[in-house]
Design a protein around this motif. Structure first.
Motif, PDB file in Angstrom:
ATOM      1  N   VAL A 382       0.817  -1.209   0.023  1.00 38.15           N
ATOM      2  CA  VAL A 382       0.153   0.171  -0.082  1.00 38.15           C
ATOM      3  C   VAL A 382       0.900   1.345   0.012  1.00 38.15           C
ATOM      4  CG1 VAL A 382      -1.417   1.142   1.398  1.00 38.15           C
ATOM      5  CG2 VAL A 382      -1.919  -1.215   1.114  1.00 38.15           C
ATOM      6  N   PHE A 383       0.422   2.341  -0.545  1.00 37.18           N
ATOM      7  CA  PHE A 383       1.082   3.446  -0.858  1.00 37.18           C
ATOM      8  C   PHE A 383       0.519   4.630  -0.152  1.00 37.18           C
ATOM      9  CE2 PHE A 383       1.417   0.817  -4.292  1.00 37.18           C
ATOM     10  CZ  PHE A 383       2.729   0.342  -4.576  1.00 37.18           C
ATOM     11  N   LEU A 384       0.792   4.920   1.154  1.00 38.74           N
ATOM     12  CA  LEU A 384       0.149   5.948   1.771  1.00 38.74           C
ATOM     13  C   LEU A 384       0.280   7.325   1.369  1.00 38.74           C
ATOM     14  CD1 LEU A 384       1.783   4.957   5.477  1.00 38.74           C
ATOM     15  CD2 LEU A 384      -0.691   4.071   4.164  1.00 38.74           C
ATOM     16  N   SER A 385       0.941   7.694   0.398  1.00 36.70           N
ATOM     17  CA  SER A 385       1.297   8.889  -0.183  1.00 36.70           C
ATOM     18  C   SER A 385      -0.106   9.272  -1.085  1.00 36.70           C
ATOM     19  CB  SER A 385       2.385   9.089  -1.033  1.00 36.70           C
ATOM     20  OG  SER A 385       2.442   8.482  -2.194  1.00 36.70           O
ATOM     21  N   ASN A 386      -0.748   7.961  -1.581  1.00 42.10           N
ATOM     22  CA  ASN A 386      -1.693   8.226  -2.514  1.00 42.10           C
ATOM     23  C   ASN A 386      -3.067   8.530  -1.877  1.00 42.10           C
ATOM     24  OD1 ASN A 386      -0.665   7.547  -4.778  1.00 42.10           O
ATOM     25  ND2 ASN A 386      -0.425   5.439  -4.312  1.00 42.10           N
ATOM     26  N   LYS A 387      -3.419   8.487  -0.525  1.00 42.37           N
ATOM     27  CA  LYS A 387      -4.646   8.676   0.267  1.00 42.37           C
ATOM     28  C   LYS A 387      -5.810   7.963  -0.252  1.00 42.37           C
ATOM     29  CE  LYS A 387      -3.425  13.246   1.792  1.00 42.37           C
ATOM     30  NZ  LYS A 387      -2.040  13.212   1.405  1.00 42.37           N
ATOM     31  N   ILE A 388      -5.401   6.584  -0.581  1.00 41.59           N
ATOM     32  CA  ILE A 388      -6.815   5.598  -1.207  1.00 41.59           C
ATOM     33  C   ILE A 388      -6.890   4.733   0.072  1.00 41.59           C
ATOM     34  CG2 ILE A 388      -7.061   3.977  -2.739  1.00 41.59           C
ATOM     35  CD1 ILE A 388      -4.833   4.979  -4.601  1.00 41.59           C
ATOM     36  N   SER A 389      -8.153   4.761   0.256  1.00 39.98           N
ATOM     37  CA  SER A 389      -8.436   4.019   1.503  1.00 39.98           C
ATOM     38  C   SER A 389      -8.791   2.435   1.354  1.00 39.98           C
ATOM     39  CB  SER A 389     -10.117   4.353   2.012  1.00 39.98           C
ATOM     40  OG  SER A 389     -10.949   3.647   0.991  1.00 39.98           O
ATOM     41  N   ALA A 390      -8.503   1.574   2.254  1.00 41.87           N
ATOM     42  CA  ALA A 390      -8.481   0.055   1.998  1.00 41.87           C
ATOM     43  C   ALA A 390     -10.014  -0.240   1.309  1.00 41.87           C
ATOM     44  CB  ALA A 390      -8.293  -0.382   3.428  1.00 41.87           C
ATOM     45  N   ALA A 391     -11.111   0.345   1.461  1.00 43.59           N
ATOM     46  CA  ALA A 391     -12.204   0.071   0.982  1.00 43.59           C
ATOM     47  C   ALA A 391     -12.161   0.218  -0.503  1.00 43.59           C
ATOM     48  CB  ALA A 391     -13.419   0.814   1.700  1.00 43.59           C
ATOM     49  N   ASP A 392     -11.626   1.506  -0.809  1.00 47.63           N
ATOM     50  CA  ASP A 392     -11.549   1.768  -2.264  1.00 47.63           C
ATOM     51  C   ASP A 392     -10.720   0.986  -2.846  1.00 47.63           C
ATOM     52  OD1 ASP A 392     -13.559   3.892  -2.262  1.00 47.63           O
ATOM     53  OD2 ASP A 392     -11.996   5.572  -2.091  1.00 47.63           O
ATOM     54  N   LEU A 393      -9.378   0.415  -2.374  1.00 52.04           N
ATOM     55  CA  LEU A 393      -8.706  -0.231  -3.236  1.00 52.04           C
ATOM     56  C   LEU A 393      -8.960  -1.687  -3.407  1.00 52.04           C
ATOM     57  CD1 LEU A 393      -5.487  -0.234  -3.805  1.00 52.04           C
ATOM     58  CD2 LEU A 393      -4.919  -1.198  -1.651  1.00 52.04           C
ATOM     59  N   ALA A 394      -9.880  -2.023  -2.415  1.00 57.20           N
ATOM     60  CA  ALA A 394     -10.679  -3.433  -2.479  1.00 57.20           C
ATOM     61  C   ALA A 394     -11.658  -3.464  -3.664  1.00 57.20           C
ATOM     62  CB  ALA A 394     -11.126  -3.961  -1.294  1.00 57.20           C
ATOM     63  N   THR A 395     -12.433  -2.231  -3.819  1.00 61.15           N
ATOM     64  CA  THR A 395     -13.699  -2.148  -4.530  1.00 61.15           C
ATOM     65  C   THR A 395     -13.132  -1.827  -5.985  1.00 61.15           C
ATOM     66  OG1 THR A 395     -15.004  -1.352  -2.802  1.00 61.15           O
ATOM     67  CG2 THR A 395     -15.667  -0.806  -5.103  1.00 61.15           C
ATOM     68  N   TRP A 396     -12.076  -0.970  -6.109  1.00 64.19           N
ATOM     69  CA  TRP A 396     -11.708  -0.200  -7.405  1.00 64.19           C
ATOM     70  C   TRP A 396     -10.124  -0.704  -8.014  1.00 64.19           C
ATOM     71  CZ3 TRP A 396     -16.360   0.990  -9.425  1.00 64.19           C
ATOM     72  CH2 TRP A 396     -16.999   1.726  -8.687  1.00 64.19           C
ATOM     73  N   GLY A 397      -9.689  -1.403  -7.030  1.00 60.95           N
ATOM     74  CA  GLY A 397      -8.109  -1.629  -7.598  1.00 60.95           C
ATOM     75  C   GLY A 397      -8.311  -2.854  -8.273  1.00 60.95           C
ATOM     76  N   LYS A 398      -8.979  -3.141  -9.356  1.00 59.94           N
ATOM     77  CA  LYS A 398      -8.978  -4.466 -10.170  1.00 59.94           C
ATOM     78  C   LYS A 398      -9.416  -4.147 -11.579  1.00 59.94           C
ATOM     79  CE  LYS A 398     -13.127  -5.521  -7.482  1.00 59.94           C
ATOM     80  NZ  LYS A 398     -13.537  -6.500  -6.348  1.00 59.94           N
ATOM     81  N   VAL A 399      -9.490  -5.129 -12.224  1.00 59.62           N
ATOM     82  CA  VAL A 399     -10.057  -5.190 -13.642  1.00 59.62           C
ATOM     83  C   VAL A 399     -11.165  -5.259 -13.617  1.00 59.62           C
ATOM     84  CG1 VAL A 399      -7.666  -5.446 -14.917  1.00 59.62           C
ATOM     85  CG2 VAL A 399      -9.121  -7.355 -14.257  1.00 59.62           C
ATOM     86  N   THR A 400     -12.191  -5.048 -14.687  1.00 67.28           N
ATOM     87  CA  THR A 400     -13.597  -5.519 -14.614  1.00 67.28           C
ATOM     88  C   THR A 400     -13.685  -6.752 -15.506  1.00 67.28           C
ATOM     89  OG1 THR A 400     -13.945  -3.772 -16.574  1.00 67.28           O
ATOM     90  CG2 THR A 400     -14.311  -3.356 -14.333  1.00 67.28           C
ATOM     91  N   GLU A 401     -12.519  -7.116 -16.421  1.00 67.01           N
ATOM     92  CA  GLU A 401     -12.717  -8.083 -17.392  1.00 67.01           C
ATOM     93  C   GLU A 401     -11.358  -8.520 -17.917  1.00 67.01           C
ATOM     94  OE1 GLU A 401     -13.212  -5.955 -21.801  1.00 67.01           O
ATOM     95  OE2 GLU A 401     -15.104  -5.680 -20.599  1.00 67.01           O
TER      96      GLU A 401
END
Length: 401
Positions: A382-401
């Motif tokens: 995890v890269f704290l400088s990005n200010k990305i929450s764990a929830a957002d990383l889990a929801t959005w940090g992946k491909v859709t297909e």
């Protein structure tokens, strides 16, 4: 923006944090608070005295600095417009934690817009796959593409998509070509400036004397060569620092921890004295540290990008290695937020005035009072400088297909 020296960068980073809500109209509206748990860090030193910019430039410089300090986070949704649209998101890699953070930055920003349908794909560093994805987006009549074009030469395909009427915003890896002609915008950090920042810090850490190596990325990558240009510009004025890996190329690591460890092991076997290491990727830095440990060599000053693992490991590593120091620049995945805003706004006919290129300041500096950060509640990748929450990383940090 005028290039800032290292001390001014540290001061600006520390000084702007309390006033993020005052972002000027030159950039997006005020940034929101970071959603991640705030790590415990050593407080930065008191602000140095610096010369204020001319009054006419003050607001613009301040706004950009505040945008950087906020990692591009904003509550603004004016860029969304109202027109239904399809957004394609593509990463030439898509295989590691850096890619996950990049997806999360772009996709969570696009998710603010109920009128935007998004699809995210990965090329796994296959140029054939990335070119096929771009051509598919055109064939499926997507409205815009936000892409990290780092699988190979994608310029012709990007230009073709742009000519076909798609808004095309590459970011994170320079595709070549010209913004406004071959694509709409190219959003990224100033990679040459990053090389300068790392080299300046290394000169200070080694007191102007020592042997240094530079490892980074895929062979021939634009990022690595642009950073090397910045490194050379500093070291050419500091002849006491010798770049053992040469001034025309760097040691490739494929941005892979195991490959970086192997490459560093080879360098340690080749050179009995290495006093500092410049690395351009956090996972590479982990592999580099392991190579030193396996060779029973004491750790030396190291430059890299931030990561939670490096921040959490630093204290224990430092105790056994008194000469070990570390400086980081933001892993910059947050720039994907800006790329997403620019792409969506262009389709919607909305004006976005945020810059395309950013001179990123030092994020952590064990020599300069910006202690490496550690959030034990989050994972190592995890890269704290990005200010990305764990929830957002889990929801959005992946491909859709």
């Amino acid at each position: 923006m005028t290039r800032l020296n290292i001390r001014e960068r540290r001061w600006q980073w520390a000084a702007v944090l309390p006033v993020l809500a005052l972002v000027a109209s030159a950039c997006s509206p005020a940034a929101s608070s970071a959603p991640t748990k705030a790590p415990t860090v050593t407080a930065p030193p008191s602000a140095a005295t610096v010369t204020a910019p001319p009054p006419s430039a003050t607001s613009a410089v301040s706004a950009v600095d505040q945008l950087i300090a906020a990692s591009g986070v904003t509550t603004d949704t004016s860029f969304c417009g109202t027109k239904p649209m399809k957004l394609a998101i593509n990463d030439g890699g898509g295989i590691n934690g850096w890619s996950a953070a990049s997806y999360a930055a772009v996709r969570s920003e696009a998710a603010k817009c109920s009128n935007v349908t998004q699809v995210a794909t990965a090329a796994s560093f296959s140029i054939e796959k990335q070119l096929a994805d771009i051509n598919s987006f055109v064939a499926q009549k997507f409205d815009a593409i936000v892409i990290i074009p780092d699988a190979g030469d994608t310029l012709a395909a990007l230009k073709a998509a742009h000519t076909a009427g798609l808004v095309v915003v590459p970011w994170g890896s320079d595709p070549g070509g010209a913004p406004g002609t071959d694509y709409n915008n190219y959003v990224d950090w100033d990679t040459t400036d990053a090389g300068k920042t790392w080299a300046e810090w290394m000169v200070t850490a080694l007191k102007g004397q020592g042997n240094v190596v530079f490892l980074g990325g895929f062979a021939g990558s634009a990022v690595g060569h642009q950073q090397l240009n910045g490194i050379n510009s500093v070291l050419s004025a500091n002849p006491g620092i010798k770049l053992l890996t040469g001034t025309t190329d760097f040691v490739p690591t494929n941005w892979d921890q195991a490959t970086a460890q192997q490459a560093m092991t080879t360098l340690l076997n080749q050179y009995p004295q290495i006093d500092g290491v410049i690395s351009n990727y956090d996972a590479d830095a982990v592999g580099i540290i392991r190579a030193f440990q396996a060779a029973n060599r004491p750790l030396v000053p190291l430059t890299t990008l931030d990561s939670n693992k490096l921040g959490c490991d630093f204290a224990a590593l430092k105790a056994a290695n008194p000469k070990f120091e570390m400086v980081t620049i933001s892993s910059r995945n947050w720039l994907g937020r800006i790329a997403a805003r620019k792409a969506i706004a262009a389709v919607q006919g909305v004006t976005v005035t945020e810059p395309d290129s950013y001179k990123l300041p030092i994020f952590e500096d064990s020599l300069g009072g910006l202690a490496p950060q550690c959030d034990s509640a989050q994972g190592p990748d995890v890269f704290l400088s990005n200010k990305i929450s764990a929830a957002d990383l889990a929801t959005w940090g992946k491909v859709t297909e």
